[in-house]
Design a protein around this motif. Structure first.
Motif, PDB file in Angstrom:
ATOM      1  N   PHE A   1      -0.737   4.881  -0.453  1.00 14.54           N
ATOM      2  CA  PHE A   1      -1.953   4.897   0.629  1.00 14.54           C
ATOM      3  C   PHE A   1      -1.272   4.869   1.969  1.00 14.54           C
ATOM      4  CE2 PHE A   1      -2.991   2.557  -3.322  1.00 14.54           C
ATOM      5  CZ  PHE A   1      -3.674   3.158  -3.892  1.00 14.54           C
ATOM      6  N   LEU A   2      -2.128   5.385   2.633  1.00 19.15           N
ATOM      7  CA  LEU A   2      -2.158   5.652   4.272  1.00 19.15           C
ATOM      8  C   LEU A   2      -1.890   4.149   4.900  1.00 19.15           C
ATOM      9  CD1 LEU A   2      -4.247   8.384   5.300  1.00 19.15           C
ATOM     10  CD2 LEU A   2      -1.887   8.388   4.834  1.00 19.15           C
ATOM     11  N   PRO A   3      -0.881   4.069   5.714  1.00 15.09           N
ATOM     12  CA  PRO A   3      -0.517   2.540   6.365  1.00 15.09           C
ATOM     13  C   PRO A   3      -1.891   2.457   7.318  1.00 15.09           C
ATOM     14  CG  PRO A   3       0.708   4.328   7.175  1.00 15.09           C
ATOM     15  CD  PRO A   3       0.127   4.935   6.278  1.00 15.09           C
ATOM     16  N   PHE A   4      -2.033   1.300   7.863  1.00 12.82           N
ATOM     17  CA  PHE A   4      -2.999   1.101   9.021  1.00 12.82           C
ATOM     18  C   PHE A   4      -2.484  -0.330   9.851  1.00 12.82           C
ATOM     19  CE2 PHE A   4      -5.121  -0.266   5.142  1.00 12.82           C
ATOM     20  CZ  PHE A   4      -5.211  -1.598   5.403  1.00 12.82           C
ATOM     21  N   LEU A   5      -2.830  -0.600  10.828  1.00  8.79           N
ATOM     22  CA  LEU A   5      -2.128  -1.774  11.652  1.00  8.79           C
ATOM     23  C   LEU A   5      -3.129  -2.845  11.597  1.00  8.79           C
ATOM     24  CD1 LEU A   5      -0.818   0.315  14.745  1.00  8.79           C
ATOM     25  CD2 LEU A   5       0.172  -0.253  12.444  1.00  8.79           C
ATOM     26  N   GLY A   6      -3.213  -3.435  10.542  1.00  7.24           N
ATOM     27  CA  GLY A   6      -3.885  -4.839  10.438  1.00  7.24           C
ATOM     28  C   GLY A   6      -5.400  -4.402   9.661  1.00  7.24           C
TER      29      GLY A   6
ATOM     30  N   HIS B   1      11.665   1.900   1.963  1.00  9.71           N
ATOM     31  CA  HIS B   1      12.044   2.767   3.108  1.00  9.71           C
ATOM     32  C   HIS B   1      11.381   4.095   2.529  1.00  9.71           C
ATOM     33  CE1 HIS B   1      14.861   5.261   5.954  1.00  9.71           C
ATOM     34  NE2 HIS B   1      13.919   4.879   6.724  1.00  9.71           N
ATOM     35  N   ARG B   2      11.732   4.472   1.412  1.00  6.31           N
ATOM     36  CA  ARG B   2      11.064   5.742   0.897  1.00  6.31           C
ATOM     37  C   ARG B   2       9.651   5.859   0.627  1.00  6.31           C
ATOM     38  NH1 ARG B   2      15.729   4.911  -2.613  1.00  6.31           N
ATOM     39  NH2 ARG B   2      14.341   3.893  -4.362  1.00  6.31           N
ATOM     40  N   ALA B   3       9.120   4.657   0.437  1.00  4.95           N
ATOM     41  CA  ALA B   3       7.582   4.711   0.309  1.00  4.95           C
ATOM     42  C   ALA B   3       7.015   4.672   1.575  1.00  4.95           C
ATOM     43  CB  ALA B   3       7.501   3.111  -0.189  1.00  4.95           C
ATOM     44  N   VAL B   4       7.534   4.144   2.779  1.00  3.56           N
ATOM     45  CA  VAL B   4       6.709   4.322   3.982  1.00  3.56           C
ATOM     46  C   VAL B   4       6.835   5.514   4.430  1.00  3.56           C
ATOM     47  CG1 VAL B   4       6.709   1.816   4.688  1.00  3.56           C
ATOM     48  CG2 VAL B   4       8.771   3.090   5.399  1.00  3.56           C
ATOM     49  N   ARG B   5       7.910   6.379   4.096  1.00  5.13           N
ATOM     50  CA  ARG B   5       8.249   8.006   4.454  1.00  5.13           C
ATOM     51  C   ARG B   5       7.318   8.625   3.816  1.00  5.13           C
ATOM     52  NH1 ARG B   5      14.471   9.329   5.157  1.00  5.13           N
ATOM     53  NH2 ARG B   5      13.510  10.839   6.362  1.00  5.13           N
TER      54      ARG B   5
ATOM     55  N   ALA C   1       0.800  -1.229  -0.101  1.00  2.00           N
ATOM     56  CA  ALA C   1      -0.084   0.145  -0.059  1.00  2.00           C
ATOM     57  C   ALA C   1       0.893   1.110  -0.009  1.00  2.00           C
ATOM     58  CB  ALA C   1      -0.892  -0.044   1.364  1.00  2.00           C
ATOM     59  N   ALA C   2       2.047   1.191   0.839  1.00  2.00           N
ATOM     60  CA  ALA C   2       2.971   2.521   1.092  1.00  2.00           C
ATOM     61  C   ALA C   2       3.612   2.679  -0.676  1.00  2.00           C
ATOM     62  CB  ALA C   2       3.867   2.101   1.700  1.00  2.00           C
ATOM     63  N   GLN C   3       3.597   1.418  -1.487  1.00  2.00           N
ATOM     64  CA  GLN C   3       4.159   1.927  -2.683  1.00  2.00           C
ATOM     65  C   GLN C   3       3.049   2.334  -3.653  1.00  2.00           C
ATOM     66  OE1 GLN C   3       6.236  -2.076  -3.673  1.00  2.00           O
ATOM     67  NE2 GLN C   3       8.303  -0.555  -3.404  1.00  2.00           N
ATOM     68  N   GLY C   4       1.789   2.110  -3.201  1.00  2.00           N
ATOM     69  CA  GLY C   4       0.846   2.609  -4.208  1.00  2.00           C
ATOM     70  C   GLY C   4       0.340   1.415  -4.957  1.00  2.00           C
ATOM     71  N   ARG C   5       0.570   0.091  -4.714  1.00  2.00           N
ATOM     72  CA  ARG C   5       0.235  -0.943  -5.656  1.00  2.00           C
ATOM     73  C   ARG C   5      -1.249  -1.213  -5.512  1.00  2.00           C
ATOM     74  NH1 ARG C   5       5.049  -5.538  -5.632  1.00  2.00           N
ATOM     75  NH2 ARG C   5       6.920  -4.218  -5.096  1.00  2.00           N
TER      76      ARG C   5
END
Length: 234
Positions: free
Chosen positions: A121-126, A113-117, A41-45
């Motif tokens: 798409f916004l990260p979520f915890l599960g 690492h660049r993607a999560v910074r 998701a961080a990479q926008g896939r």
């Protein structure tokens, strides 16, 4: 090979490895499928995009603050018919903190690492209802998986660290993916996240531990209630 470490902290987390109808459980620690989903998701896939390169990463997680299991139930109505849906049980980990790590090719790790910074798409915890309360990205380590987790500082909340103020170091549980097929078996190896045909394969993990410093350990000497009396008698 490089290792990317991630901080997973929030009021609620939920890492499901199995679901039975209206009962949605959570594991006691983040799953590989959940973390690979976060990275994709961080990479926008898109959900239908291939994830072979991410699934091949070796995975481990350190339990910095186990949290407490929380049970909730939810009601819903069908968005088209308006009919009531079955009541569902949902389980969460409250007030937990973990450090996850993925090991792989240096170029891929640095791109993640660049993607999560700056996530696509916004990260979520599960689950989408579980946003992180701290930045997810930590660092890229030029070390193996186990050493990277041993080098990371203890990420538990300050109040939790103060409970161990008498201990200068703490031993933290680590769940690390094995490469020889030995250990506990989990079905959380992602194959595809396509909504109409999600597939997860089996993988194996071993339980180990690392020892890290406690930054809030008391610097004061231990109190000896009879030391003064002993001094007067000498």
């Amino acid at each position: 090979m490089s290792v990317l470490t991630l901080q997973l902290a929030g009021p609620l987390q939920s890492w499901g490895a199995s679901a039975r109808f209206a009962r949605r459980t959570t594991q006691n620690a983040p799953t590989k499928s959940g973390i690979i989903g976060l990275l994709a998701a961080a990479q926008g896939r898109a959900r239908t995009a291939p994830i072979d390169d991410l699934a091949a990463l070796r995975f481990a997680v350190r339990l910095d603050q186990p949290g407490q299991r929380l049970r909730d139930y939810q009601t819903a109505h069908h968005q088209v018919t308006g009919k009531s849906m079955p009541v569902s049980e949902r389980f969460y980990l409250a007030d937990a903190v973990f450090v996850a790590a993925v090991e792989g090719d240096d170029a891929l790790i640095r791109s993640l690492h660049r993607a999560v910074r700056a996530p696509g798409f916004l990260p979520f915890l599960g689950r989408r209802s579980c946003p992180p309360s701290r930045p997810v990205d930590l660092a890229v380590h030029e070390a193996d998986l186990e050493q990277a987790l041993a080098d990371e500082p203890w990420r538990a909340s300050a109040w939790y660290q103060r409970q161990r103020h008498r201990d200068t170091t703490v031993e933290l549980t680590v769940l690390v993916e094995t490469t020889d097929g030995s250990g506990e078996v989990l079905r959380d190896q992602p194959v595809t996240f396509a909504a109409d045909h999600r597939i997860h394969a089996l993988r194996t993990i071993a339980t180990t531990s690392v020892t890290v410093p406690n930054p809030l350990a008391s610097r004061l000497p231990r109190h000896d209630p009879v030391s003064h009396l002993q001094a007067e008698n000498t």
